[in-house]
Design an enzyme around this catalytic site. Sequence first.
Site, PDB file in Angstrom:
ATOM      1  N   GLU A  74       0.824  -1.220   0.000  1.00 27.27           N
ATOM      2  CA  GLU A  74       0.000   0.000   0.000  1.00 27.27           C
ATOM      3  C   GLU A  74       0.856   1.267   0.000  1.00 27.27           C
ATOM      4  O   GLU A  74       0.378   2.353   0.349  1.00 27.27           O
ATOM      5  CB  GLU A  74      -0.952   0.022   1.200  1.00 27.27           C
ATOM      6  CG  GLU A  74      -1.938  -1.128   1.267  1.00 27.27           C
ATOM      7  CD  GLU A  74      -2.911  -1.205   0.101  1.00 27.27           C
ATOM      8  OE1 GLU A  74      -2.763  -0.449  -0.878  1.00 27.27           O
ATOM      9  OE2 GLU A  74      -3.823  -2.050   0.165  1.00 27.27           O
ATOM     10  N   HIS A  92      -2.888   2.204   8.725  1.00 29.99           N
ATOM     11  CA  HIS A  92      -3.921   1.471   8.002  1.00 29.99           C
ATOM     12  C   HIS A  92      -4.139   0.127   8.687  1.00 29.99           C
ATOM     13  O   HIS A  92      -3.172  -0.546   9.054  1.00 29.99           O
ATOM     14  CB  HIS A  92      -3.477   1.281   6.549  1.00 29.99           C
ATOM     15  CG  HIS A  92      -4.259   0.259   5.794  1.00 29.99           C
ATOM     16  ND1 HIS A  92      -5.636   0.305   5.682  1.00 29.99           N
ATOM     17  CD2 HIS A  92      -3.877  -0.851   5.111  1.00 29.99           C
ATOM     18  CE1 HIS A  92      -6.047  -0.733   4.966  1.00 29.99           C
ATOM     19  NE2 HIS A  92      -5.002  -1.460   4.621  1.00 29.99           N
ATOM     20  N   HIS A 154     -12.237  -3.999   2.923  1.00 29.56           N
ATOM     21  CA  HIS A 154     -10.783  -3.938   3.115  1.00 29.56           C
ATOM     22  C   HIS A 154     -10.411  -3.443   4.513  1.00 29.56           C
ATOM     23  O   HIS A 154      -9.856  -4.202   5.294  1.00 29.56           O
ATOM     24  CB  HIS A 154     -10.190  -3.054   2.007  1.00 29.56           C
ATOM     25  CG  HIS A 154      -8.697  -3.003   2.013  1.00 29.56           C
ATOM     26  ND1 HIS A 154      -7.957  -2.654   0.916  1.00 29.56           N
ATOM     27  CD2 HIS A 154      -7.789  -3.254   2.995  1.00 29.56           C
ATOM     28  CE1 HIS A 154      -6.667  -2.712   1.204  1.00 29.56           C
ATOM     29  NE2 HIS A 154      -6.545  -3.065   2.460  1.00 29.56           N
TER      30      HIS A 154
HETATM   31 ZN   LIG Z   1      -4.887  -3.319   3.725  1.00 28.92          ZN
END
Ligand SMILES: [Zn+2]
Length: 219
Positions: A74, A92, A154
Amino acid sequence: MTVEALRADVVAACHDLARRGLVHGTAGNVSAREGDLVAVTATGVVLADASQDDITIVTVDGTRVEGSFAPTSEIGIHLGVYRDGDARAVVHAHSSTAVALTLVADELPPVHYQQLTLGGTIPVVPFAPFGSTELADATRRALQGRTAALLAHHGSLAIGPTLPAALENLTLLDWLCRIYLDAAAVARPRALSPDQLQAVVEQAIRLRYGNRQATGDEG
Ligand SMILES: [Zn+2]
């Protein structure tokens, strides 16, 4: 701040994130920026066990300058956030509460006045594969004027001027998602109106500037 200190801060944030129960296994990633450098978790790191060796140093334009492992998949979201604004930390997570909300709503409306600290309504970014440019671009757009985002099927993401601030924003988002889901199990949740939110903003300004003895506990 030295690169070593920046790396140590990211390790501490990884452990904190795991302690808060917001990540499991290798899910989730963390970064912090200092000048032109970004310390970011490498791909495949178990955040609860992260050590300094698991943190890669890249430039804001993505060139790896230190570290044995490639940065998180990411990385596009992290670097995009740093290029877009003045945030200095990105966290995250794949929190079950946040993911659950993305399955039943297109946005998290303002359910509590504290949500103002995240920028108000939090839109759910439509699903796109992890690590994709599409996901990174859509997440950056969702963060315009906000300090948190929800990613469909997600997880969640939060930014801040420091890692502790970003962690607090992520934890607040999780708490708000929990409230929404608990209420939605009973009936359609009501949201605060623009007028009510404006009244909160005005009250916060009054307390901050009108009474310097105010504790701010309600803010
Ligand atoms: Zn993720």
